[in-house]
Design a protein around this motif. Structure first.
Motif, PDB file in Angstrom:
ATOM      1  N   GLU A 438       0.597  -1.376   0.009  1.00 34.68           N
ATOM      2  CA  GLU A 438      -0.286   0.595  -0.190  1.00 34.68           C
ATOM      3  C   GLU A 438       1.150   1.675   0.037  1.00 34.68           C
ATOM      4  OE1 GLU A 438      -3.020   2.420   3.270  1.00 34.68           O
ATOM      5  OE2 GLU A 438      -3.425   0.030   3.272  1.00 34.68           O
ATOM      6  N   ARG A 442       0.703   4.456  -3.019  1.00 40.65           N
ATOM      7  CA  ARG A 442       0.594   5.221  -3.013  1.00 40.65           C
ATOM      8  C   ARG A 442       1.778   6.442  -3.317  1.00 40.65           C
ATOM      9  NH1 ARG A 442      -3.998   6.314   0.060  1.00 40.65           N
ATOM     10  NH2 ARG A 442      -4.533   4.550   1.930  1.00 40.65           N
ATOM     11  N   TYR A 784      -6.640   5.592  -5.121  1.00 40.77           N
ATOM     12  CA  TYR A 784      -5.697   6.139  -3.618  1.00 40.77           C
ATOM     13  C   TYR A 784      -5.576   7.321  -4.562  1.00 40.77           C
ATOM     14  CZ  TYR A 784      -3.455   1.636  -1.793  1.00 40.77           C
ATOM     15  OH  TYR A 784      -3.624   0.423  -1.210  1.00 40.77           O
TER      16      TYR A 784
END
Length: 942
Positions: A438, A442, A784
């Motif tokens: 993650e 991002r 995102y």
């Protein structure tokens, strides 16, 4: 299958064609190649006679690549190169490539020789040639040709032929060998000219330092910033040649896609960026469009580094390249610089400032649509709160607006291509693979990257430095530390404090900082001043566990002297109060100062970390012919102290250790920061060998172009996995080592294990992300991005609401942090250049004392600071006296006050930006007019 192999070999030759044609001696190579027809060979030989070897080599390569190929053609070509003495060309064909920095250094050697040809032609060719042959700089056949050329056409013609063949055949390292030949043959003037050496006696030429390492400096001296000249007198044009892995990671960017390039430190990321920049500009020019590239860096020294070492040398022949930073002397606006140049290298904050100006309407500013490519160096910083993220947030907002415009069949706003560069995106503190993925996704989303391009990291590990962890023993006796702890316990008893943390630890420091804040808020001056002194004693303990006891003593002694000085007024009419607690603290140190001084002189009580560091440095410099290393340490104070310790130790001097330090340029520390010019000077000395041991804070870990080292030591310092990769990447030379030396309370070994785990997790996360199918990847990135935009909107809304709610400055009160006296309210504070909060009221001027301070004599734009102001009652520092266009303005530092806003006391406030208060702008004309009558009165009186 054979056809596939041929295609790979053809591509290899084509990729390295620019290099090959510079390092092939055509005549002997042709003798060893049988698969080229004789008539074609004759054409190549004629080309060599009329246009020289490089042009003929180009024709030779074309003939080699001509289809159909005979069996074994590639091996025959490589063997021909080797047998003809063209070893460097053969190396390229056998994937035996020099490191990027070695290759760049070799290119610089060639350029320097070409520039100095007019002077080098005066050498005694008949004397130099045999030595060059004996040292394998040229072949025996070369030697015969050079001798014949000298006999038939004279010494200078022979010298020109000799230099041409040395350059053509030379593998990296030939430059030093050639210099040695000049030294042995007593060509003193030429040796001095090429090496920068300045000391000569009757029999020997004495070197100032390693020659190759000062080449860039020499080249700059000889070119004076102008283009270098090739042997034929024309301007030299640099070719950018990428290795296979560099070309692979660059490919999507060459197709116009936004990507992140993730390659280890020292693997040539910046060179790839230069190549992409050139192709981007070339393609746009060929398509009849203009290109505009901005290269963003996060540190001022990187601006000059990227400009002079990478982008300018390769692009100057076709494009205008300029650099801009806070240190730039350019007087025109950044907007004009963007308009007038093709490539602009700048700090990210400068671009952000001008993007904001275009929105606010202050002036024309710069728009993202003005740019066609943005290169973001160290792009892992593109996270919440960072300036890179602010720039990319503008990009993402416009990208999603463009989606709406397209649906409405309206013209979208052009956006630049994005290229991110990093050695490590890190995992952001993740402990699970899911969170690591993650974190990296991002960053990809923030950079709008279509993918993260990397190389086989496992393959690269074989080049990593040997890792060593040095554990230390706790002191059996620490009388110096025991005295400091007795002082601290006496203060605890006086202030009725009961800490539960070990004295000298990080946890104790956090406790004492919070205690000081709470005491300030509660106006408990006794506890506040005790906490301030305890914090300094704790730092003294930490210093004695890291550096010498005498350094810790000097720090504590200086602090006490400054505190006592603050209680002495420069004007005898003013009496500064000293409280009972302050007198107790001064007397407490005074009673122990002599004992501390005596103990600091006894080396048997020094910490074991320093002993282990001493042994490690001695080992590195004793076991290597030419040692070059970096010691990373935690604080500026320890970097300076370690440098001084090494310089004062004769044992280090005996083995040739030449140490210096490099620290950060920010002014957040009490230690005087280093200017970018000072940093640059030290790094230049490290590059040319005048300094061979650099002691640095983390400022040197990331980005800065530091010469290849053969050892790196992290001394009591382990941060995160990104810093570890950066620091370890500094040890690039062969047989290099990476050592961690523990210090007390540092937890080095444990933190290093955690970082190793995180690095492995990061590499696996990157591979998992790269394995995602395009639809899944794009979906995650879009989610995102939308989330980031929504969070930004909420943040901006809260900021506006907060600003509106507390717009009235009259509700702000500043009380002296030392004695709680009301210093002023917000209505008397004005702001200069949206930066400096000043109070020029006559009432305020009665409350402070002006003291001189030479360390504040720092010239800026329209103002300068040359002193500081302190409370007239207790001596607490309040800020500095700023001279703004001839007017003295007391400039307030909010961290020196107890702050109350809307009747509520604020426990922590270190920056004005943390206060949601709008101050009125300083009216220079009004204040100057108010001062004018009094100035006239003074003049009349005279």
């Amino acid at each position: 299958m054979e056809s596939d192999n041929d295609e790979i070999k053809e591509r290899l030759i084509e990729d390295f064609r620019p290099r090959l044609k510079q390092h092939i001696s055509v005549e002997p190579v042709l003798d060893y190649i049988l698969f080229i027809e004789n008539d074609q060979k004759e054409l190549i030989r004629q080309k060599a006679k009329t246009e020289g070897d490089p042009a003929a080599a180009n024709l030779l390569i074309t003939a080699v690549l001509k289809k159909p190929h005979s069996p074994g053609w590639f091996k025959e070509f490589v063997d021909a190169l080797s047998n003809a003495g063209c070893q460097l060309a053969a190396d390229y064909m056998q994937d035996n490539l020099p490191e990027p920095e070695v290759e760049a250094e070799n290119d610089t050697c060639v350029r320097l020789i070409r520039i100095l040809i007019p002077s080098l032609l005066d050498m005694n060719t008949n004397q130099v040639c045999p030595h060059c042959s004996a040292k394998d700089l040229i072949t025996q056949e070369d030697s015969e040709i050079i001798t014949a050329e000298t006999t038939n056409k004279g010494n200078r013609s022979g010298a020109r032929e000799l230099l041409k063949r040395i350059i053509m055949r030379g593998r990296p390292g030939w430059f030093s060998t050639f210099l040695d030949v000049l030294r042995v043959t007593q060509h003193r003037d030429l040796y001095q000219l090429m090496s920068g050496s300045s000391t000569v006696n009757n029999s020997n030429i004495v070197e100032d330092g390693p020659v190759e390492s000062c080449l860039s400096e020499l080249l700059l001296c000889f070119t004076d910033g102008t283009e270098s000249m090739a042997a034929d007198g024309g301007p030299e044009k640099a070719d950018i040649v990428l290795r296979d892995y560099q070309r692979d990671v660059a490919r999507p960017a060459l197709e116009g896609k936004n990507i992140i390039i993730c390659l280890p430190t020292g693997s040539g990321k910046t060179r790839v960026a230069v190549y992409i920049t050139k192709k981007h500009l070339d393609d746009r020019r060929e398509g009849g469009q203009s290109g505009k590239v901005v290269v963003l860096v996060n540190k001022v020294p990187l601006v000059e580094q990227h400009f002079s070492s990478e982008f300018l040398p390769f692009l100057k022949d076709r494009y205008k390249v300029e650099r801009v930073s806070g240190d730039s002397q350019l007087k025109i606006s950044f907007t004009e610089i963007v308009k007038n140049n093709d490539v602009i290298i700048c700090t990210a904050q400068i671009l952000e400032n001008y993007l904001e100006r275009s929105v606010s309407g202050d002036d024309e500013g710069v728009h993202l649509s003005d740019l066609t490519l943005i290169v973001i160096d160290e792009c892992h910083h593109t996270q919440k709160g960072g300036v890179y993220n602010h720039i990319m947030m503008r990009f993402l907002k416009q990208k999603h607006k463009n989606s709406r415009l397209k649906k409405e069949e309206k013209e979208p706003v052009p956006l630049p291509q994005i290229l991110g560069l990093t050695a490590s995106p890190g995992v952001g503190g993740a402990t699970k693979m899911e969170k690591a993925e993650e974190h990296i996704l991002r960053i990809c989303a923030n950079l709008d990257a279509s993918g993260i391009m990397t190389w086989n990291l496992g393959e690269y590990k074989k080049q990593e430095a040997k890792k060593i962890i040095v554990n230390v023993e706790d002191r059996k006796m620490d009388p110096f530390g025991d005295v400091i702890k007795k002082i601290m316990n006496a203060i605890h008893e006086h202030a009725e404090l009961n800490p539960t943390f070990e004295l000298g630890s990080q946890n104790y420091e956090q406790w004492v900082v919070q205690t000081e804040r709470d005491a300030t808020k509660e106006e408990n001056h006794k506890v506040r001043v005790c906490a301030e002194h305890l914090r300094r004693y704790n730092e003294g303990l930490q210093l004695s566990n890291t550096i010498r006891m005498c350094d810790a003593f000097n720090f504590l002694n200086k602090y006490q002297e400054e505190e006592m000085k603050s209680k002495t007024a420069p004007d005898s009419d003013v009496v500064i109060q000293i409280t009972r607690t302050e007198r107790f603290l001064f007397n407490l140190f005074k009673g122990k100062v002599q004992e501390l001084l005596e103990l600091a002189k006894q080396p048997q009580y020094e910490n074991d970390s320093l002993s282990k560091l001493r042994a490690k440095i001695l080992q590195e410099f004793s076991s290597r012919e030419e040692a070059r290393g970096i010691i990373f340490t935690k604080t500026r104070r320890s970097a300076i102290a370690l440098s001084q310790w090494i310089q004062e130790n004769p044992k280090f001097d005996d083995i040739g250790v030449k140490a210096s330090y490099v620290i950060g340029g920010g002014d957040q520390s009490v230690v005087k920061p280093m200017t970018s010019a000072e940093q640059k000077d030290v790094l230049k000395k490290f590059s040319n060998g005048k300094v061979n041991l650099l002691i640095a804070t983390t400022v040197a870990e990331e980005g800065l172009d530091i010469s290849a080292c053969n050892f790196v030591i992290r001394y009591g310092l382990v941060t995160n996995e990104i810093s570890m990769i950066q620091a370890r990447g500094r040890a690039r030379a062969e047989d290099s080592s990476y050592t961690l030396v523990e210090t007390k309370n540092s937890g080095v070994a444990e933190k290093e294990c955690v970082n190793e785990y995180r690095i492995n997790m990061m590499n696996k996360a990157i591979e998992k992300i790269r394995a995602l199918n395009k639809a899944d990847y794009d979906k995650k990135i879009m989610e995102y991005q939308i989330q980031a935009i929504m969070e930004e909107k909420i943040r901006m809304t809260k900021k506006k609401q907060k600003g509106i709610k507390n717009e009235n400055a009259t509700e702000l009160k500043l009380n002296c942090r030392g004695c709680s006296k009301l210093a002023c309210t917000g209505e008397n504070i004005q702001i200069i250049e949206n930066m400096h909060r000043v109070n020029v009221s006559s009432e305020f001027s009665e409350l402070f004392i002006l003291r001189e301070n030479s360390t504040l004599q720092e010239r800026r734009l329209d103002y300068e600071t040359n002193g500081y102001i302190t409370c007239k009652d207790c001596g607490q520092r309040w800020g500095s006296m700023m001279l703004f266009r001839g007017i003295e303005c007391p400039c307030l530092h909010v961290k020196n006050f107890a702050v109350t806003l809307n009747g509520k006391k604020i426990s922590k406030c270190s920056k004005w930006s943390e206060l949601p208060v709008k101050f009125q702008a300083f009216d220079y004309a009004e204040h100057a007019n108010r001062m004018a009558p009094s100035s006239d009165d003074d003049s009349d009186a005279e």
